[in-house]
Design an enzyme around this catalytic site. Sequence first.
Site, mmCIF file in Angstrom:
data_model
loop_
_atom_site.group_PDB
_atom_site.id
_atom_site.type_symbol
_atom_site.label_atom_id
_atom_site.label_comp_id
_atom_site.label_asym_id
_atom_site.label_seq_id
_atom_site.Cartn_x
_atom_site.Cartn_y
_atom_site.Cartn_z
ATOM 1 N N CYS A 79 -8.938 3.545 -0.367
ATOM 2 C CA CYS A 79 -8.650 2.505 0.618
ATOM 3 C C CYS A 79 -9.914 1.664 0.877
ATOM 4 O O CYS A 79 -10.440 1.063 -0.045
ATOM 5 C CB CYS A 79 -8.067 3.104 1.894
ATOM 6 S SG CYS A 79 -7.272 1.869 2.967
ATOM 7 N N HIS A 182 -3.348 5.298 -0.786
ATOM 8 C CA HIS A 182 -3.751 6.622 -0.322
ATOM 9 C C HIS A 182 -3.060 7.697 -1.162
ATOM 10 O O HIS A 182 -1.906 8.055 -0.882
ATOM 11 C CB HIS A 182 -3.366 6.810 1.148
ATOM 12 C CG HIS A 182 -4.191 6.017 2.095
ATOM 13 N ND1 HIS A 182 -5.341 6.504 2.662
ATOM 14 C CD2 HIS A 182 -4.032 4.759 2.586
ATOM 15 C CE1 HIS A 182 -5.869 5.592 3.466
ATOM 16 N NE2 HIS A 182 -5.097 4.523 3.432
ATOM 17 N N GLU A 184 -3.543 10.821 -1.087
ATOM 18 C CA GLU A 184 -3.307 11.995 -0.252
ATOM 19 C C GLU A 184 -2.064 11.855 0.618
ATOM 20 O O GLU A 184 -1.595 12.839 1.209
ATOM 21 C CB GLU A 184 -4.540 12.278 0.618
ATOM 22 C CG GLU A 184 -4.732 11.382 1.830
ATOM 23 C CD GLU A 184 -5.299 10.002 1.540
ATOM 24 O OE1 GLU A 184 -5.593 9.273 2.519
ATOM 25 O OE2 GLU A 184 -5.453 9.650 0.350
#
Length: 204
Positions: A79, A182, A184
């Site tokens: 990011c 992202h 994750e």
Amino acid sequence: MLAVIDYDAGNVKSAVKAFRALGEETILTRDPEIILKADHVLLPGVGNFGECMVRLKRYGLIPVIHEVIAKGTPFLGICVGEQLLFEASEESEGIPGLGVFRGKCVRFTDKPGMKVPQIGWNSLAIKPGSRLFEGIEDGSFVYFVHSYYAVPEEEILTATCTYADVACAAVERGNVFATQFHPEKSGAVGLKILENFLAVKKEA
């Protein structure tokens, strides 16, 4: 061991949790000694480009990041952590980035019906040959939250997304990888991307 650089730049718990779910020893730290000894290093980031650079400078982490990359340690920016690797951003004119990659970050074009920031899932157009996207199907969906995106040199661009513009979604060169999205927070696809990153070995 993976070192997640701690510089007060947003919530990093999900990233730490994702890497630990993959069985990787993961330490959130701003200790240069630990970061330099790590097998892999993550630079997260949520928030304003300029404020993030100020925090990195305040904690003395800018030379540490350059040393880690120069050593050949696999390095991942996520990011704003991706954007910081570039030379500058329209979000914070006059504040230089890390300059690992050439290029500048720009804001999405304002278009009717397209809200900025982009928040949510979007598909990736993946270029062949990327180590980070090995085993990931072109068109896979990942999770984005951003108003700005990098404009990199063509040879390091590995994936794009289409929103208000065709925007950079990921880059890689040598031991340095970065995603605007992202991983994750991107389910099984994101975990596979993080797993691919952990499979990258330190360059000699």
